[in-house]
Design an enzyme around this catalytic site. Structure first.
Site, PDB file in Angstrom:
ATOM      1  N   LYS A 133       0.131   4.356  -0.218  1.00 34.24           N
ATOM      2  CA  LYS A 133      -0.396   5.579   0.406  1.00 34.24           C
ATOM      3  C   LYS A 133      -0.124   6.777  -0.510  1.00 34.24           C
ATOM      4  CE  LYS A 133       0.244   3.220   4.751  1.00 34.24           C
ATOM      5  NZ  LYS A 133       0.511   3.272   6.189  1.00 34.24           N
ATOM      6  N   SER A 162       4.301  -2.108  10.108  1.00 34.41           N
ATOM      7  CA  SER A 162       5.761  -2.213  10.203  1.00 34.41           C
ATOM      8  C   SER A 162       6.300  -3.585   9.784  1.00 34.41           C
ATOM      9  CB  SER A 162       6.237  -1.836  11.608  1.00 34.41           C
ATOM     10  OG  SER A 162       5.873  -0.493  11.894  1.00 34.41           O
ATOM     11  N   ASN A 192       0.872  -1.177   0.000  1.00 32.18           N
ATOM     12  CA  ASN A 192       0.000   0.000   0.000  1.00 32.18           C
ATOM     13  C   ASN A 192       0.905   1.222   0.000  1.00 32.18           C
ATOM     14  OD1 ASN A 192      -1.800   2.048   0.482  1.00 32.18           O
ATOM     15  ND2 ASN A 192      -2.247   1.446   2.601  1.00 32.18           N
ATOM     16  N   GLY A 230       3.513   2.336  10.658  1.00 34.61           N
ATOM     17  CA  GLY A 230       4.486   3.416  10.455  1.00 34.61           C
ATOM     18  C   GLY A 230       5.278   3.768  11.705  1.00 34.61           C
ATOM     19  N   GLU A 288      -6.059   4.879   8.193  1.00 33.75           N
ATOM     20  CA  GLU A 288      -5.822   6.304   7.912  1.00 33.75           C
ATOM     21  C   GLU A 288      -7.080   6.964   7.356  1.00 33.75           C
ATOM     22  OE1 GLU A 288      -2.289   5.557   5.647  1.00 33.75           O
ATOM     23  OE2 GLU A 288      -1.314   4.942   7.507  1.00 33.75           O
ATOM     24  N   GLY A 292       5.443   1.356   4.319  1.00 30.46           N
ATOM     25  CA  GLY A 292       6.770   1.921   4.070  1.00 30.46           C
ATOM     26  C   GLY A 292       7.736   0.981   3.351  1.00 30.46           C
ATOM     27  N   HIS A 320      -9.060   1.504   5.349  1.00 30.43           N
ATOM     28  CA  HIS A 320      -7.747   1.632   5.977  1.00 30.43           C
ATOM     29  C   HIS A 320      -7.846   2.558   7.190  1.00 30.43           C
ATOM     30  CE1 HIS A 320      -3.569   2.646   6.648  1.00 30.43           C
ATOM     31  NE2 HIS A 320      -3.277   1.533   6.009  1.00 30.43           N
ATOM     32  N   GLU A 362      -4.586  -4.667  10.827  1.00 33.00           N
ATOM     33  CA  GLU A 362      -3.532  -3.674  10.992  1.00 33.00           C
ATOM     34  C   GLU A 362      -3.724  -2.939  12.315  1.00 33.00           C
ATOM     35  OE1 GLU A 362      -1.811  -2.527   6.898  1.00 33.00           O
ATOM     36  OE2 GLU A 362      -3.538  -1.256   7.219  1.00 33.00           O
TER      37      GLU A 362
HETATM   38  P1  13P Z   1       3.695   0.406   7.479  1.00 29.68           P
HETATM   39  O1  13P Z   1       4.147  -0.881   6.857  1.00 29.68           O
HETATM   40  O2  13P Z   1       4.412   1.606   6.933  1.00 29.68           O
HETATM   41  O3  13P Z   1       3.693   0.325   8.975  1.00 29.68           O
HETATM   42  O4  13P Z   1       2.159   0.624   7.038  1.00 29.68           O
HETATM   43  C1  13P Z   1       1.260  -0.416   7.175  1.00 29.68           C
HETATM   44  C2  13P Z   1       0.012  -0.063   6.476  1.00 29.68           C
HETATM   45  O5  13P Z   1      -0.722   0.811   6.890  1.00 29.68           O
HETATM   46  C3  13P Z   1      -0.312  -0.775   5.228  1.00 29.68           C
HETATM   47  O6  13P Z   1      -1.606  -0.508   4.815  1.00 29.68           O
END
Ligand code: 13P
Length: 257
Positions: free
Chosen positions: A16, A218, A14, A178, A102, A240, A100, A172
């Protein structure tokens, strides 16, 4: 379930709010080369909407699926800033991430809007990755299971068994996204097993046993294998660490084939 009977791993990146269309094409070319070794996993990438068309073209002839990061529930109308399921289908995008954290945290997404988006996506022929997970406050307040059960029952309300078979669930934990803090394999397994039990309650055993549950938060090359070794962890939704093709490939290739 014996490890050999496990579901085929499904690892998705993903992105983002990262990467232009040109950067997307460059990335996919590099990943395609790395994937020639052909690890036995399903792979998807979710670039921003503006890069979807280029991504689909760049990924053609490979097994990389392209996903949208969100999808609206109406096909057209006065809904500034939204993208309809049919618009994604018209680009040959076959998959959308929905709910998600976010989106929930910053853009007012609720289990009810998640439910509408999933239904519209499935009705238009898109498969969905549905994201759920608790915040740090909820985990510390020992509410994790209550939160997961509520997100599942409300988010998946009214779906049929056939719908259920077209879903992937991404667990998640918000505190792990993150932050560099990963859930331990045991913690993640415990949540995944619980999620699978909830799926059995609302659908049935067959659906619960076939739906893939990804872990996200992560995920990195050095923790992917131990997470993936858990009986109820069927893949990963990677943020990430999916932004560089060589790093993402190490996660895809977690078995070190
Ligand atoms: P990270 O791998 O950056 O922690 O993000 C996870 C995520 O939100 C994937 O949708």
């Amino acid at each position: 379930m014996s490890p050999s009977a496990k579901r085929r791993p499904f690892i998705a990146g993903n992105w983002k709010l990262f990467k232009t269309a040109a950067e997307t094409v460059q990335y996919i070319r590099a990943l395609k080369k790395l994937m020639k070794k052909g690890p036995e996993v399903d792979v998807a990438l979710a670039p921003p909407f503006t890069a979807l068309e280029s991504a689909v073209k760049a990924a053609s002839g490979s097994t990389i699926a392209i996903a949208a990061q969100n999808v609206f529930w109406e096909e057209e109308g006065a809904f500034t800033g939204e993208i309809a399921p049919g618009m994604l289908k018209a680009l040959s995008v076959g998959l959308a991430i929905v709910g998600h954290s976010e989106r929930r945290q910053y853009f007012g997404e609720t289990d009810q809007t998640v439910n509408r988006r999933i239904k519209a996506a499935l009705a238009a022929g898109l498969d969905a990755i549905v994201c759920i997970g608790e915040t740090l406050e909820e985990r510390e307040g020992k509410k994790t299971k209550r939160v997961l059960s509520s997100q599942i029952s409300k988010g998946l309300a009214g779906l049929t068994r056939e719908d259920g078979l077209r879903l992937t669930i991404a667990y998640e934990p918000v505190w792990a996204i993150g932050t560099g803090k990963t859930a331990t394999p045991d913690m993640a397994q415990d949540a995944h097993q619980y999620i699978r039990r909830q799926l059995e309650k609302i659908f049935d055993k067959k659906v619960a046993n076939s739906v893939r549950i990804q872990y996200g938060g992560s995920v990195k090359p050095d923790n992917a294998a131990e997470l993936m070794a858990q009986p109820d962890i069927d893949g990963a939704l990677v943020g990430g660490a999916s932004l560089k093709p060589d790093v993402f490939f190490k996660i895809i290739n977690f078995k070190g084939a």
